[in-house]
Design a protein around this motif. Structure first.
Motif, short mmCIF file in Angstrom:
data_model
loop_
_atom_site.label_atom_id
_atom_site.label_comp_id
_atom_site.label_asym_id
_atom_site.label_seq_id
_atom_site.Cartn_x
_atom_site.Cartn_y
_atom_site.Cartn_z
N PRO A 182 91.89 107.52 -40.77
CA PRO A 182 92.01 108.39 -42.18
C PRO A 182 92.44 107.31 -43.04
CG PRO A 182 92.86 108.64 -39.75
CD PRO A 182 92.02 107.21 -39.83
N LEU A 183 92.34 106.51 -43.40
CA LEU A 183 93.43 105.75 -44.25
C LEU A 183 91.91 105.27 -45.53
CD1 LEU A 183 95.17 104.20 -46.18
CD2 LEU A 183 95.30 101.93 -44.52
N LEU A 184 91.40 104.14 -44.47
CA LEU A 184 89.51 104.36 -44.78
C LEU A 184 88.86 105.56 -45.99
CD1 LEU A 184 88.10 101.92 -42.30
CD2 LEU A 184 88.94 100.75 -44.79
N ALA A 185 88.81 106.19 -45.10
CA ALA A 185 88.08 108.16 -45.36
C ALA A 185 88.91 108.33 -46.50
CB ALA A 185 88.36 109.20 -44.57
N TYR A 186 90.31 108.73 -46.93
CA TYR A 186 90.92 108.83 -48.31
C TYR A 186 90.92 108.08 -49.37
CZ TYR A 186 94.82 109.43 -51.26
OH TYR A 186 95.50 109.72 -52.63
N ILE A 187 90.44 106.64 -49.00
CA ILE A 187 90.62 106.08 -49.83
C ILE A 187 88.83 105.77 -51.38
CG2 ILE A 187 89.32 103.52 -50.64
CD1 ILE A 187 91.78 102.76 -48.63
N ILE A 188 87.72 106.99 -49.46
CA ILE A 188 86.51 107.41 -50.13
C ILE A 188 86.39 108.89 -51.01
CG2 ILE A 188 84.59 108.00 -50.18
CD1 ILE A 188 84.98 104.71 -49.90
N PRO B 170 92.34 117.05 -41.66
CA PRO B 170 91.57 117.89 -41.96
C PRO B 170 89.88 117.85 -40.48
CG PRO B 170 92.23 118.48 -43.81
CD PRO B 170 93.10 116.91 -43.26
N LEU B 171 89.33 116.82 -41.50
CA LEU B 171 88.09 116.05 -41.05
C LEU B 171 87.91 115.08 -39.94
CD1 LEU B 171 85.11 115.30 -41.42
CD2 LEU B 171 86.04 113.54 -42.76
N VAL B 172 89.39 114.66 -39.95
CA VAL B 172 89.87 113.38 -39.24
C VAL B 172 90.05 114.24 -36.90
CG1 VAL B 172 91.22 112.16 -37.56
CG2 VAL B 172 90.45 111.64 -40.22
N THR C 105 88.93 117.29 -37.02
CA THR C 105 87.60 118.18 -36.61
C THR C 105 86.95 117.29 -35.86
OG1 THR C 105 88.10 119.94 -38.34
CG2 THR C 105 85.57 119.52 -37.78
N SER C 106 86.31 115.91 -36.23
CA SER C 106 85.65 115.25 -35.44
C SER C 106 86.15 114.10 -34.65
CB SER C 106 85.71 114.35 -36.37
OG SER C 106 86.89 113.05 -35.82
N LEU C 107 87.29 114.44 -33.88
CA LEU C 107 88.39 114.29 -32.59
C LEU C 107 88.05 115.67 -31.70
CD1 LEU C 107 91.52 112.49 -33.82
CD2 LEU C 107 89.30 111.52 -32.72
N LYS C 108 87.93 116.83 -32.33
CA LYS C 108 87.83 117.99 -31.55
C LYS C 108 86.32 117.91 -30.84
CE LYS C 108 88.10 121.83 -33.29
NZ LYS C 108 87.19 122.59 -32.84
N ASP C 109 85.49 117.61 -32.01
CA ASP C 109 84.57 117.94 -31.96
C ASP C 109 83.05 117.16 -32.13
OD1 ASP C 109 84.65 121.20 -32.22
OD2 ASP C 109 84.04 120.49 -34.45
N SER C 110 83.70 116.33 -31.70
CA SER C 110 82.27 115.05 -32.00
C SER C 110 83.17 113.80 -30.31
CB SER C 110 82.52 114.07 -32.71
OG SER C 110 81.69 112.83 -32.88
N ALA C 111 84.16 113.95 -30.61
CA ALA C 111 85.09 112.65 -29.07
C ALA C 111 84.75 113.56 -28.05
CB ALA C 111 86.12 112.61 -30.31
N ILE D 16 81.14 109.58 -42.33
CA ILE D 16 79.60 110.40 -43.46
C ILE D 16 80.46 111.23 -44.26
CG2 ILE D 16 77.75 111.71 -43.07
CD1 ILE D 16 77.24 110.01 -40.68
N GLY D 17 81.68 112.07 -43.47
CA GLY D 17 81.96 113.16 -44.16
C GLY D 17 83.03 112.84 -45.11
N ALA D 18 83.82 111.85 -45.51
CA ALA D 18 84.42 111.11 -46.92
C ALA D 18 83.10 110.54 -48.15
CB ALA D 18 85.07 110.05 -46.68
N VAL D 19 81.90 109.92 -47.18
CA VAL D 19 81.14 109.73 -48.51
C VAL D 19 80.59 111.21 -48.80
CG1 VAL D 19 79.09 108.59 -49.08
CG2 VAL D 19 80.76 107.26 -47.76
N SER D 20 79.95 111.68 -48.19
CA SER D 20 79.38 113.25 -48.66
C SER D 20 80.50 114.12 -49.54
CB SER D 20 79.16 114.71 -47.50
OG SER D 20 78.26 113.65 -46.95
N GLU D 21 81.63 114.17 -49.56
CA GLU D 21 82.65 114.75 -50.30
C GLU D 21 83.06 113.81 -51.66
OE1 GLU D 21 85.87 117.06 -51.48
OE2 GLU D 21 84.57 116.99 -49.20
#
Length: 410
Positions: A236-242, A249-251, A253-259, A397-402
């Motif tokens: 989440p910290l790396l995603a926030y920086i981007i 919310p993205l994290v 979702t990824s844990l629920k649907d991908s993990a 990928i979600g962070a960069v796409s955002e």
């Protein structure tokens, strides 16, 4: 009777590898409790499994590296710079976290006769580690294969892979097919993991006592704790920086649907269609995720970085090798590079432990035993590792796409 026996065999193979390993673990513990002498006799089964792993690991590393580099596609760089930076940063931070955790909560494992019989000369300083590293890098490739010099194999793999990038498509296809063939052999060996775990656990507990289970539990707690911290804090910290907005919310979702699917498939490669569907549903940048999802499944391996680091340092602690801060940092770098080359099959990261162990002069006989221990705890560890690896792809990928979509809107 034969019909009944065949039915039992069919049921056994139908229940899947994880329940089989659990069964092997339980039977090994039970045998050690019932008959110490018989449990010690079962050590040959564990030895056969370890020797099989030792035989396949060097050629696997060489072929995987050559195939992955030679088949790299030119062009299609859709925002790959930032994604690659995120991938490597995530793995490096995961390895650093695992190193710190290993120093604060050191793990020790029983290595049995392998540790006693090896002529181990621990490195005295970072200079010795670097000398060993550079000497291994320029080793003869045949000698590197024979002596399981993984550093040398990686260097030769990178060199041959780069040279083959300009070869014909048929040559690249052949290398890819060879990689799949070696991976198939690994899968066959891993299918015998329940028997290997049975032999290893039975003989180890008979030899060292049931206190060894506490060592395994401690090792597993350290591994899983580091992976949860990476999933819930570091990523989440790396995603926030981007993305410069709340990443949770993205994290989540990824844990629920991908993990969760990755936890049960235990394969990042098998979870590629799931991640593509998630990215499509979340309306991420298609040019980015169409390339990044397969790429992430191949090289974004934070969980593997944690596994390789902690098991290597557990081996180092068990052999009473001193590790200074510079050697620890170098280990994190080597581990992150190793994690990029982790095979997409279940337990693939374990086969790269010898690469990290070789930094400290630890012979292949000992690192192969560590792989066996990793498989024993892999019932939980490997599932959580794969869940972390796969969900990290979606987060990054979600962070960069955002960021891409925000820039397009300006």
């Amino acid at each position: 009777m034969p019909h009944s026996t065949n039915r039992l065999i069919r049921i056994y193979f139908k229940i899947g590898l994880i329940p089989q390993i659990i069964l092997g673990l339980i039977l090994g513990i039970a045998l050690a409790a019932i008959s110490k002498d018989l449990a010690l006799d079962m050590s040959f089964i564990g030895s056969l499994f370890i020797n099989a792993l030792k035989s396949v690991a060097p050629i696997l590393v060489l072929i995987l590296v050559i195939a992955s580099i030679s088949n790299h596609q030119h062009g299609k760089r859709a925002n790959m710079g930032e994604l690659l930076a995120l991938y490597f940063s995530g793995m490096m931070l995961a390895a650093l976290l695992a190193t710190v955790a290993s120093f604060i909560f050191p793990s020790v494992i029983s290595l049995g006769d392998a540790a006693d019989q090896s002529k181990l000369t621990p490195p005295g300083s970072i200079i010795e580690v670097l000398k060993t590293l550079f000497n291994k890098m320029i080793d003869n490739p045949v000698n590197a294969l024979v002596n399981a010099n993984y550093i040398g194999l990686i260097i030769w793999g990178v060199g041959i892979g780069i040279a083959l990038r300009h070869s014909s498509e048929t040559t690249k296809t052949m290398m890819n097919d060879l990689s799949l063939a070696i991976s198939f052999i690994v899968r066959i060996i891993i299918r015998f993991a329940p028997l290997g775990v049975f032999g290893l656990v039975a003989s180890t507990l008979a030899e060292t006592g049931f206190g060894e289970l506490l060592k395994y539990a401690h090792l597993l707690v350290v591994l899983v704790s580091c992976m949860l911290i990476v999933a819930l804090i570091v990523n989440p910290l790396l995603a926030y920086i981007i993305m410069r907005k709340n990443p949770y919310p993205l994290v989540l979702t990824s844990l629920k649907d991908s993990a969760i699917p990755a936890f049960f498939t235990r394969s990042s490669a098998a979870n590629i269609p799931v991640n593509i569907e998630i990215c499509k549903r979340l309306k991420m940048d298609e040019d980015t995720y169409s390339v990044a999802v397969p790429l992430g499944a191949a090289i974004n391996m934070s969980g593997a970085a944690i596994t390789i680091t902690i098991l290597t340092l557990a081996t180092v602690n068990s052999l009473h090798i001193e590790v200074d801060i510079f050697s620890a940092v170098l280990l994190c770098i080597v581990t992150s590079v190793c994690a990029c080359g982790a095979s997409g099959i279940a337990g693939g990261s374990l086969l790269l432990i010898p690469v990290a162990c070789s930094m400290f002069g630890i012979p292949n006989e000992i690192s192969a035993k560590v792989i066996g221990i990793g498989i024993a705890i892999g019932v939980i560890q490997d599932s959580i590792e794969t869940a972390l690896n796969s969900s990290s792809d979606v987060v990054f990928i979600g962070a960069v796409s955002e960021k891409v979509q925000r820039n397009k809107a300006k």
